[in-house]
Motif scaffolding. Structure first.
Motif, mmCIF file in Angstrom:
data_model
loop_
_atom_site.group_PDB
_atom_site.id
_atom_site.type_symbol
_atom_site.label_atom_id
_atom_site.label_comp_id
_atom_site.label_asym_id
_atom_site.label_seq_id
_atom_site.Cartn_x
_atom_site.Cartn_y
_atom_site.Cartn_z
ATOM 1 N N ILE A 87 1.887 -6.236 7.093
ATOM 2 C CA ILE A 87 2.555 -6.453 5.806
ATOM 3 C C ILE A 87 4.056 -6.576 6.017
ATOM 4 O O ILE A 87 4.606 -6.061 6.972
ATOM 5 C CB ILE A 87 2.247 -5.326 4.793
ATOM 6 C CG1 ILE A 87 2.690 -3.984 5.347
ATOM 7 C CG2 ILE A 87 0.779 -5.309 4.456
ATOM 8 C CD1 ILE A 87 2.610 -2.869 4.333
ATOM 9 N N SER A 88 4.670 -7.271 5.113
ATOM 10 C CA SER A 88 6.122 -7.464 5.139
ATOM 11 C C SER A 88 6.719 -6.741 3.924
ATOM 12 O O SER A 88 5.994 -6.311 3.028
ATOM 13 C CB SER A 88 6.437 -8.964 5.082
ATOM 14 O OG SER A 88 6.054 -9.489 3.827
ATOM 15 N N PRO A 89 8.037 -6.641 3.857
ATOM 16 C CA PRO A 89 8.643 -6.030 2.670
ATOM 17 C C PRO A 89 8.280 -6.783 1.384
ATOM 18 O O PRO A 89 8.128 -6.170 0.335
ATOM 19 C CB PRO A 89 10.135 -6.119 2.950
ATOM 20 C CG PRO A 89 10.244 -6.142 4.440
ATOM 21 C CD PRO A 89 9.029 -6.876 4.901
ATOM 22 N N GLN A 90 8.103 -8.101 1.489
ATOM 23 C CA GLN A 90 7.714 -8.860 0.300
ATOM 24 C C GLN A 90 6.343 -8.416 -0.207
ATOM 25 O O GLN A 90 6.130 -8.307 -1.410
ATOM 26 C CB GLN A 90 7.686 -10.376 0.582
ATOM 27 C CG GLN A 90 9.039 -10.997 0.754
ATOM 28 C CD GLN A 90 9.508 -10.923 2.206
ATOM 29 O OE1 GLN A 90 8.838 -10.398 3.088
ATOM 30 N NE2 GLN A 90 10.698 -11.434 2.455
ATOM 31 N N ARG A 120 -4.285 -10.128 -1.360
ATOM 32 C CA ARG A 120 -4.248 -8.905 -0.544
ATOM 33 C C ARG A 120 -4.324 -7.673 -1.426
ATOM 34 O O ARG A 120 -3.755 -7.615 -2.503
ATOM 35 C CB ARG A 120 -2.979 -8.858 0.280
ATOM 36 C CG ARG A 120 -2.929 -9.964 1.306
ATOM 37 C CD ARG A 120 -1.740 -9.800 2.126
ATOM 38 N NE ARG A 120 -2.050 -8.761 3.104
ATOM 39 C CZ ARG A 120 -1.567 -8.736 4.320
ATOM 40 N NH1 ARG A 120 -0.746 -9.670 4.690
ATOM 41 N NH2 ARG A 120 -1.881 -7.795 5.154
ATOM 42 N N ASP A 121 -5.017 -6.693 -0.923
ATOM 43 C CA ASP A 121 -5.070 -5.400 -1.587
ATOM 44 C C ASP A 121 -5.094 -4.322 -0.509
ATOM 45 O O ASP A 121 -5.205 -4.629 0.675
ATOM 46 C CB ASP A 121 -6.277 -5.305 -2.522
ATOM 47 C CG ASP A 121 -7.595 -5.532 -1.814
ATOM 48 O OD1 ASP A 121 -7.735 -5.106 -0.650
ATOM 49 O OD2 ASP A 121 -8.499 -6.113 -2.421
ATOM 50 N N PRO A 122 -4.998 -3.068 -0.859
ATOM 51 C CA PRO A 122 -4.946 -2.019 0.157
ATOM 52 C C PRO A 122 -6.293 -1.709 0.823
ATOM 53 O O PRO A 122 -6.378 -0.832 1.663
ATOM 54 C CB PRO A 122 -4.445 -0.798 -0.607
ATOM 55 C CG PRO A 122 -4.281 -1.168 -2.012
ATOM 56 C CD PRO A 122 -4.667 -2.577 -2.187
ATOM 57 N N SER A 123 -7.350 -2.421 0.486
ATOM 58 C CA SER A 123 -8.662 -2.126 1.059
ATOM 59 C C SER A 123 -8.773 -2.621 2.499
ATOM 60 O O SER A 123 -7.956 -3.399 2.981
ATOM 61 C CB SER A 123 -9.754 -2.774 0.209
ATOM 62 O OG SER A 123 -9.772 -4.162 0.417
ATOM 63 N N THR A 124 -9.836 -2.183 3.168
ATOM 64 C CA THR A 124 -10.059 -2.618 4.548
ATOM 65 C C THR A 124 -10.447 -4.098 4.623
ATOM 66 O O THR A 124 -10.357 -4.699 5.687
ATOM 67 C CB THR A 124 -11.172 -1.780 5.208
ATOM 68 O OG1 THR A 124 -12.369 -1.930 4.460
ATOM 69 C CG2 THR A 124 -10.779 -0.320 5.287
ATOM 70 N N ALA A 125 -10.854 -4.699 3.525
ATOM 71 C CA ALA A 125 -11.218 -6.115 3.514
ATOM 72 C C ALA A 125 -10.008 -7.008 3.777
ATOM 73 O O ALA A 125 -10.160 -8.142 4.208
ATOM 74 C CB ALA A 125 -11.862 -6.486 2.182
#
Length: 183
Positions: free
Chosen positions: A85-88, A98-103
Motif C-alpha cells: 500500500i502507498s500513502p494514497q 482494495r479492502d483490508p481483507s486477505t483477498a
C-alpha cells in the motif's frame, strides 16, 4: 411312408451334426490375425469408491515424503498476508477494489522458526501451491492458502532470530474471481 419320412429326417439331423463338428474343428485349427496376436490382459475390475471417504487415493500427493516420522521436528511458522500500500491508499482510499481483507493481498510471507540451524543446511522447495523445507533438525510441508508465483519469490535468513523469511507473490486467478470474459 411315414417310416421312410422319419428315417430321412433322422439322416438329415445326423448330417447336420457331423458338419457342425467338422466346422468347429476346422475353425479351431485355422490361423487368423486374432489367434496370432497376444491376448490382451483382462482389465482390472473397477474400484468401488467408499462413500464415507474424505478423499480418493488419486488426490493424495505421493511425493511429499513427510508420511514417515524420521525424528525431525515440524518447524513452527507464521503465515502473513501482505498488501503493498502507498500513502494514497492509506489516507485517500483511491483504489475502490482494495479492502483490508486477505483477498486484496499481493504477497504471502512465511516466517519459519529454525533454532540451531545454519542457512547453508536449509533446503527450500517452493511450488505453486506448497512449500517444502528440510533442515537437519526440522522439516515443514505447508500447503499454501493461495497459488503463488514460485519463480519470483524471495527468501531471507535472519540469523539473529534463527528465522527464515520467505516472501512469495500471490498469483491472481481473475477468471475464477470475476468470471471469464467469454461468459
Amino acid at each position: 411312408a411315414t417310416m421312410a419320412a422319419l428315417a430321412g429326417l433322422d439322416q438329415l439331423f445326423r448330417d447336420s451334426e457331423t458338419s457342425l463338428q467338422a466346422r468347429a474343428n476346422a475353425s479351431a485349427a485355422s490361423t487368423t490375425p486374432a489367434t496370432i496376436a497376444p491376448q490382451a490382459a483382462a482389465k482390472p475390475p473397477p474400484r468401488i469408491k467408499d462413500a464415507n471417504a474424505i478423499w480418493d487415493e488419486e488426490e493424495i500427493d505421493e511425493d511429499s515424503g513427510f508420511d514417515v516420522d524420521d525424528g525431525r521436528a515440524i518447524a513452527e511458522y507464521d503465515l502473513i498476508h501482505k498488501q503493498r500500500i502507498s500513502p494514497q491508499d492509506m489516507f485517500l482510499g483511491i483504489d475502490p477494489t482494495r479492502d483490508p481483507s486477505t483477498a486484496s493481498c499481493e504477497d504471502l510471507v512465511i516466517r519459519i522458526q529454525l533454532p540451531d540451524t545454519k542457512a547453508k543446511d536449509i533446503n527450500l522447495d517452493v511450488k505453486r501451491t506448497k512449500l517444502l523445507l528440510e533442515a537437519p533438525k526440522h522439516k515443514l510441508l505447508l500447503h499454501l492458502p493461495r497459488p503463488v508465483d514460485d519463480e519470483h519469490g524471495n527468501a531471507k535468513w535472519l540469523g539473529d532470530k534463527s528465522c527464515l523469511e520467505v516472501t512469495l507473490p500471490v498469483v491472481e486467478d481473475w477468471d475464477a474471481k470475476f468470471g471469464s470474459l467469454a461468459s
